[in-house]
Design a protein around this motif. Sequence first.
Motif, mmCIF file in Angstrom:
data_model
loop_
_atom_site.group_PDB
_atom_site.id
_atom_site.type_symbol
_atom_site.label_atom_id
_atom_site.label_comp_id
_atom_site.label_asym_id
_atom_site.label_seq_id
_atom_site.Cartn_x
_atom_site.Cartn_y
_atom_site.Cartn_z
ATOM 1 N N GLY A 56 3.107 9.899 -10.396
ATOM 2 C CA GLY A 56 1.817 9.840 -11.083
ATOM 3 C C GLY A 56 1.547 8.474 -11.689
ATOM 4 N N ASP A 57 2.215 7.445 -11.159
ATOM 5 C CA ASP A 57 2.081 6.099 -11.718
ATOM 6 C C ASP A 57 2.265 5.125 -10.552
ATOM 7 O OD1 ASP A 57 2.425 3.630 -12.914
ATOM 8 O OD2 ASP A 57 4.160 4.218 -14.131
ATOM 9 N N ASP A 58 1.242 4.313 -10.279
ATOM 10 C CA ASP A 58 1.372 3.439 -9.108
ATOM 11 C C ASP A 58 1.762 2.000 -9.469
ATOM 12 O OD1 ASP A 58 -0.994 2.497 -10.083
ATOM 13 O OD2 ASP A 58 -2.204 2.991 -8.315
ATOM 14 N N SER A 59 2.283 1.773 -10.688
ATOM 15 C CA SER A 59 2.708 0.389 -10.974
ATOM 16 C C SER A 59 3.947 0.045 -10.159
ATOM 17 C CB SER A 59 3.015 0.128 -12.450
ATOM 18 O OG SER A 59 2.780 1.218 -13.241
ATOM 19 N N VAL A 60 3.900 -1.139 -9.579
ATOM 20 C CA VAL A 60 5.019 -1.611 -8.755
ATOM 21 C C VAL A 60 5.396 -3.036 -9.148
ATOM 22 C CG1 VAL A 60 4.508 -0.167 -6.741
ATOM 23 C CG2 VAL A 60 3.452 -2.436 -6.935
ATOM 24 N N TYR A 61 6.616 -3.424 -8.796
ATOM 25 C CA TYR A 61 7.076 -4.791 -9.040
ATOM 26 C C TYR A 61 7.793 -5.262 -7.782
ATOM 27 C CZ TYR A 61 11.571 -2.519 -10.150
ATOM 28 O OH TYR A 61 12.720 -1.773 -10.099
ATOM 29 N N ARG A 120 0.824 -1.200 0.000
ATOM 30 C CA ARG A 120 0.000 0.000 0.000
ATOM 31 C C ARG A 120 0.868 1.264 0.000
ATOM 32 N NH1 ARG A 120 -1.754 2.813 3.828
ATOM 33 N NH2 ARG A 120 -1.067 1.391 5.452
ATOM 34 N N VAL A 121 1.873 1.310 0.876
ATOM 35 C CA VAL A 121 2.699 2.515 0.997
ATOM 36 C C VAL A 121 3.524 2.756 -0.273
ATOM 37 C CG1 VAL A 121 4.538 3.639 2.326
ATOM 38 C CG2 VAL A 121 2.769 2.335 3.517
ATOM 39 N N ALA A 122 4.093 1.689 -0.838
ATOM 40 C CA ALA A 122 4.904 1.849 -2.050
ATOM 41 C C ALA A 122 4.052 2.422 -3.183
ATOM 42 C CB ALA A 122 5.522 0.508 -2.466
ATOM 43 N N ARG A 123 2.811 1.891 -3.304
ATOM 44 C CA ARG A 123 1.942 2.369 -4.393
ATOM 45 C C ARG A 123 1.508 3.807 -4.177
ATOM 46 N NH1 ARG A 123 -1.758 -1.273 -7.500
ATOM 47 N NH2 ARG A 123 -3.313 -0.043 -6.401
ATOM 48 N N THR A 124 1.203 4.153 -2.930
ATOM 49 C CA THR A 124 0.780 5.530 -2.642
ATOM 50 C C THR A 124 1.926 6.500 -2.929
ATOM 51 O OG1 THR A 124 -0.557 4.580 -0.871
ATOM 52 C CG2 THR A 124 -0.314 6.979 -0.873
ATOM 53 N N GLU A 125 3.133 6.130 -2.462
ATOM 54 C CA GLU A 125 4.305 6.990 -2.698
ATOM 55 C C GLU A 125 4.597 7.137 -4.177
ATOM 56 O OE1 GLU A 125 7.205 6.099 0.986
ATOM 57 O OE2 GLU A 125 8.251 6.292 -0.936
ATOM 58 N N ALA A 126 4.491 6.033 -4.907
ATOM 59 C CA ALA A 126 4.779 6.042 -6.344
ATOM 60 C C ALA A 126 3.780 6.924 -7.075
ATOM 61 C CB ALA A 126 4.739 4.622 -6.901
ATOM 62 N N LYS A 127 2.522 6.811 -6.686
ATOM 63 C CA LYS A 127 1.463 7.621 -7.317
ATOM 64 C C LYS A 127 1.735 9.105 -7.067
ATOM 65 C CE LYS A 127 -2.490 8.133 -9.412
ATOM 66 N NZ LYS A 127 -2.663 7.659 -10.783
ATOM 67 N N ALA A 128 2.087 9.433 -5.811
ATOM 68 C CA ALA A 128 2.317 10.833 -5.446
ATOM 69 C C ALA A 128 3.563 11.389 -6.141
ATOM 70 C CB ALA A 128 2.450 10.963 -3.935
#
Length: 448
Positions: free
Chosen positions: A194-199, A183-191
């Motif tokens: 502007g892209d919440d894709s993670v691996y 959850r935190v990685a995706r939120t940080e990435a989005k902020a």
Amino acid sequence: MPFGKVLIANRGEIALRIHRACQEMGIRTVAVHSTADTTAMHVRLADESVCIGPPPARDSYLNVAAILSAAAITGADAVHPGYGFLSENANFAEMVEAHGLAFIGPRPEHIRMMGDKIAAKDAMRRLGVPLVPGSLGALSSLEEARSVAGEVKYPVLIKAAAGGGGRGMKVARSEAELEEAWRVARTEAKAAFGDDSVYMEKYLDRPRHIELQVLADGYGNVVHFGERDCSLQRRHQKLVEEAGSPVLAAAERDALGAQVTRALKEIGYRNAGTLEFLWQDGQFAFIEMNTRLQVEHPVTEMVCGVDLVKEQLRIAAGEALGYAQSEVRFHGHAIECRITAEHPETFAPSPGRVGTYHAPGGLGVRVDSALYSGYAVPPHYDSLVAKLIVHGATRAEAIARLRRSLAEMVVDGIETTLPLHRAIMEDPEFQAGDYTIHWLERFVANRT
Ligand code: ADP
């Protein structure tokens, strides 16, 4: 002379670094600057300067329309983006070329490919470069994350596809921590991007960060300039870098270099690039590629006797490399300290007016900095204020030279990380070259 006039789309020490290379090649320079940087050194030294907007970077150093207008008004024929800001923005590179200017960097398609870390890893996997074990692409759900983690075994790292600067990266040490990390990685990435894709990658427990510097001319000639060991990091950000690595044997460097240059030749890469690896138990695992000049490039220049910026300029003008891998030689050892305007223990930012600035000198000492006495470090940008780079015949001589240079250097009026660098150089484990990417965090924690 590759170009008549180059616009430098950056600020600080790297803008000066590029200006110096241009000047020595007889190329005129155009500085661009925000209203916060009117008295900055890069503006003072450039042949011409253009104000491109107010202090926030998004309105000035990231303002593509203003930068392209500045290039048109001044009649520049090429743009060097430096590092950070627009340096890895494929759309910017395309626009520069669409305006009939040369972009001093890689082709837009390669900037785009390597900017997406999932695509970059996929490309490297196809080219036979070893990777850190993990998910094969983006993770589509928490369930998928759980199943991949089960395969590669905890601890695991969730990383943003668009990541950079250590953001959007979270460790999960057990299944209980996975949901939170996801959850935190995706939120940080989005902020941040502007892209919440993670691996996902296996989180290695004691790797070193070892990267390889490459130059390619776009005509199929690719050479590497050896490795840099950048394992001394805080919050995934580099503080001290060395060339070569204290632990890598020449044969290991040659083998990695052969593999990497073959891969870049195959994709038709052009200009400078760095492939980053984690190295553990004698194994390399690719993590990402940076399609730009890097902050730590000087240590490579010192051991190879090459001017990487001049090479970038020649390549961007369409010249062939003109030398082979066998002509690249390594001499001695180089170390760089990144000195930032931050408190040496709390790392609180410390912008403000510099009182006395005194740079060290002598044999084998290089200081890349835009500081001068009385200069006010603005609060709007990166906190890097100076890079102290030394070269010695051996690593021991380089460390001795760094200790005496750090003792000579004075930056007063603001807090800097100079005291931290002085302490690192006194440490027996650092002196023995015995450290991993986790070493500095512990060192910093033990000091306070
Ligand atoms: P960024 O682009 O945000 O800098 P990187 O992928 O380059 O991210 O990683 C930055 C740093 O994070 C690396 O130098 C390393 O110290 C650490 N790191 C990255 N991936 C891993 C991993 N799989 N295991 C352990 N540490 C890692």
